[in-house]
Design an enzyme around this catalytic site. Structure first.
Site, PDB file in Angstrom:
ATOM      1  N   LYS A 121       2.900   3.104 -12.523  1.00  0.00           N
ATOM      2  CA  LYS A 121       2.129   4.108 -13.273  1.00  0.00           C
ATOM      3  C   LYS A 121       1.319   5.002 -12.332  1.00  0.00           C
ATOM      4  O   LYS A 121       1.366   6.218 -12.440  1.00  0.00           O
ATOM      5  CB  LYS A 121       1.141   3.422 -14.247  1.00  0.00           C
ATOM      6  CG  LYS A 121       1.794   2.532 -15.271  1.00  0.00           C
ATOM      7  CD  LYS A 121       0.777   2.002 -16.285  1.00  0.00           C
ATOM      8  CE  LYS A 121      -0.252   1.048 -15.701  1.00  0.00           C
ATOM      9  NZ  LYS A 121       0.286  -0.236 -15.234  1.00  0.00           N
ATOM     10  N   ARG A 147      -1.584 -11.345 -15.802  1.00  0.00           N
ATOM     11  CA  ARG A 147      -1.653  -9.932 -16.195  1.00  0.00           C
ATOM     12  C   ARG A 147      -0.404  -9.523 -16.977  1.00  0.00           C
ATOM     13  O   ARG A 147      -0.470  -8.726 -17.905  1.00  0.00           O
ATOM     14  CB  ARG A 147      -1.834  -9.054 -14.951  1.00  0.00           C
ATOM     15  CG  ARG A 147      -3.210  -9.251 -14.303  1.00  0.00           C
ATOM     16  CD  ARG A 147      -3.291  -8.638 -12.932  1.00  0.00           C
ATOM     17  NE  ARG A 147      -3.248  -7.195 -12.962  1.00  0.00           N
ATOM     18  CZ  ARG A 147      -2.956  -6.427 -11.916  1.00  0.00           C
ATOM     19  NH1 ARG A 147      -2.679  -6.981 -10.752  1.00  0.00           N
ATOM     20  NH2 ARG A 147      -2.951  -5.133 -12.028  1.00  0.00           N
ATOM     21  N   ARG A 192      -5.036   0.249 -23.210  1.00  0.00           N
ATOM     22  CA  ARG A 192      -4.294  -0.983 -22.952  1.00  0.00           C
ATOM     23  C   ARG A 192      -4.288  -1.892 -24.179  1.00  0.00           C
ATOM     24  O   ARG A 192      -3.694  -2.964 -24.130  1.00  0.00           O
ATOM     25  CB  ARG A 192      -4.948  -1.728 -21.798  1.00  0.00           C
ATOM     26  CG  ARG A 192      -4.215  -1.592 -20.460  1.00  0.00           C
ATOM     27  CD  ARG A 192      -5.028  -2.362 -19.448  1.00  0.00           C
ATOM     28  NE  ARG A 192      -4.314  -2.741 -18.274  1.00  0.00           N
ATOM     29  CZ  ARG A 192      -4.381  -2.121 -17.098  1.00  0.00           C
ATOM     30  NH1 ARG A 192      -5.076  -1.025 -16.973  1.00  0.00           N
ATOM     31  NH2 ARG A 192      -3.752  -2.604 -16.051  1.00  0.00           N
ATOM     32  N   ARG A 216       2.506  -4.738  -2.527  1.00  0.00           N
ATOM     33  CA  ARG A 216       1.581  -3.626  -2.802  1.00  0.00           C
ATOM     34  C   ARG A 216       0.386  -3.673  -1.849  1.00  0.00           C
ATOM     35  O   ARG A 216      -0.195  -4.724  -1.603  1.00  0.00           O
ATOM     36  CB  ARG A 216       1.086  -3.680  -4.242  1.00  0.00           C
ATOM     37  CG  ARG A 216       0.072  -2.582  -4.521  1.00  0.00           C
ATOM     38  CD  ARG A 216       0.082  -2.108  -5.925  1.00  0.00           C
ATOM     39  NE  ARG A 216      -0.629  -2.979  -6.841  1.00  0.00           N
ATOM     40  CZ  ARG A 216      -0.826  -2.680  -8.125  1.00  0.00           C
ATOM     41  NH1 ARG A 216      -0.345  -1.557  -8.623  1.00  0.00           N
ATOM     42  NH2 ARG A 216      -1.474  -3.514  -8.908  1.00  0.00           N
ATOM     43  N   ARG A 246      -4.826  -6.163  -3.062  1.00  0.00           N
ATOM     44  CA  ARG A 246      -5.782  -6.338  -4.167  1.00  0.00           C
ATOM     45  C   ARG A 246      -5.862  -7.813  -4.548  1.00  0.00           C
ATOM     46  O   ARG A 246      -4.838  -8.477  -4.682  1.00  0.00           O
ATOM     47  CB  ARG A 246      -5.295  -5.541  -5.387  1.00  0.00           C
ATOM     48  CG  ARG A 246      -5.959  -4.211  -5.537  1.00  0.00           C
ATOM     49  CD  ARG A 246      -5.294  -3.360  -6.572  1.00  0.00           C
ATOM     50  NE  ARG A 246      -5.300  -3.933  -7.907  1.00  0.00           N
ATOM     51  CZ  ARG A 246      -4.892  -3.270  -8.984  1.00  0.00           C
ATOM     52  NH1 ARG A 246      -4.439  -2.038  -8.872  1.00  0.00           N
ATOM     53  NH2 ARG A 246      -4.916  -3.837 -10.164  1.00  0.00           N
TER      54      ARG A 246
END
Ligand code: AMP
Length: 209
Positions: A13, A166, A88, A123, A155
């Site tokens: 995204k 998640r 969300r 990531r 992260r």
């Protein structure tokens, strides 16, 4: 244009929002990035949110809605914006409606859970300018540092067990938004499993830009 990007964590995204933002000259509003900045700055909201973010849970709707209302009131949103990571939940989407926001499109980036888990391990993010990279699929031209020069980090909520939580939250709380926006004729499904540039091409086509 007012555009929403939906998709699982790590679906791309933020990356696709960045390209659409450049093309259209409108800002991207990432609730996740705003929350991370507030946590880093040690504000009251940031400290409340931190506890939820770290275990892969959603920050309560009223907190996130407050963040979005404040951000959308800024003048750079006058010509339009991209929402990355908001709404969300169905109540968040209903609040956006109640605020009178007239959306042009909702892009849902589709990536399987297996690919998400694999992707998240690569990531890397910049804690200074919030840019996001991937060691294989979107490497930084500066190696282990961001284009702004800050060393890249992983992260904390990208740890594999947190990613799984998640994903569960995504399927139960966020995926119902596909029907919500599908019923309004706004949903554009975009296959996001291939190369970044292929997904960008499909995203631009879906938005007619
Ligand atoms: P993101 O950077 O979009 O992956 O968001 C990171 C984390 O921030 C999420 O896992 C949530 O804990 C929190 N967060 C971001 N956006 C929202 C939202 N719209 N509603 C609730 N929590 C959010």
């Amino acid at each position: 244009m007012k555009i929403i990007f939906l998709g699982a964590p790590g679906a791309g995204k933020g990356t696709q929002a960045e390209y659409v933002s450049e093309r259209l000259g409108i800002p991207t509003i990432s609730t996740g990035a705003i929350i991370r900045e507030a946590t880093k700055a040690g504000t009251e909201m940031g400290l409340v949110a931190k506890e939820y973010v770290e275990r892969g849970a959603l920050v309560p709707d009223d907190v996130v809605i407050g963040i979005v209302k404040e951000r959308l009131a800024k003048s750079d949103c006058d010509k339009g914006y991209i929402l990355d990571g908001f709404p969300r939940t169905v109540p968040q989407a209903e609040t956006l409606d109640a605020m009178g926001v007239k959306l042009d499109a909702v892009v849902s980036l589709e990536v399987s859970d297996e690919v998400i888990v694999e992707r998240m391990s690569g990531r890397r993010v910049c804690s200074n300018c919030s840019k996001s990279y991937h060691t294989v699929y979107k490497p930084s031209p500066n190696g282990d540092a961001c284009e702004c020069g800050t060393p890249l980090t992983v992260r904390a909520d990208d740890a594999p067990d947190v990613v799984r939580s998640r994903l569960t939250v995504y399927h139960s709380s966020t995926e119902p938004l596909k029907k919500f926006y599908g019923d309004k004729g706004l949903l554009r499904i975009v296959e996001g499993q291939d190369k970044v540039e292929d997904t960008t091409e499909r995203t631009f086509a879906a938005l007619g830009i």
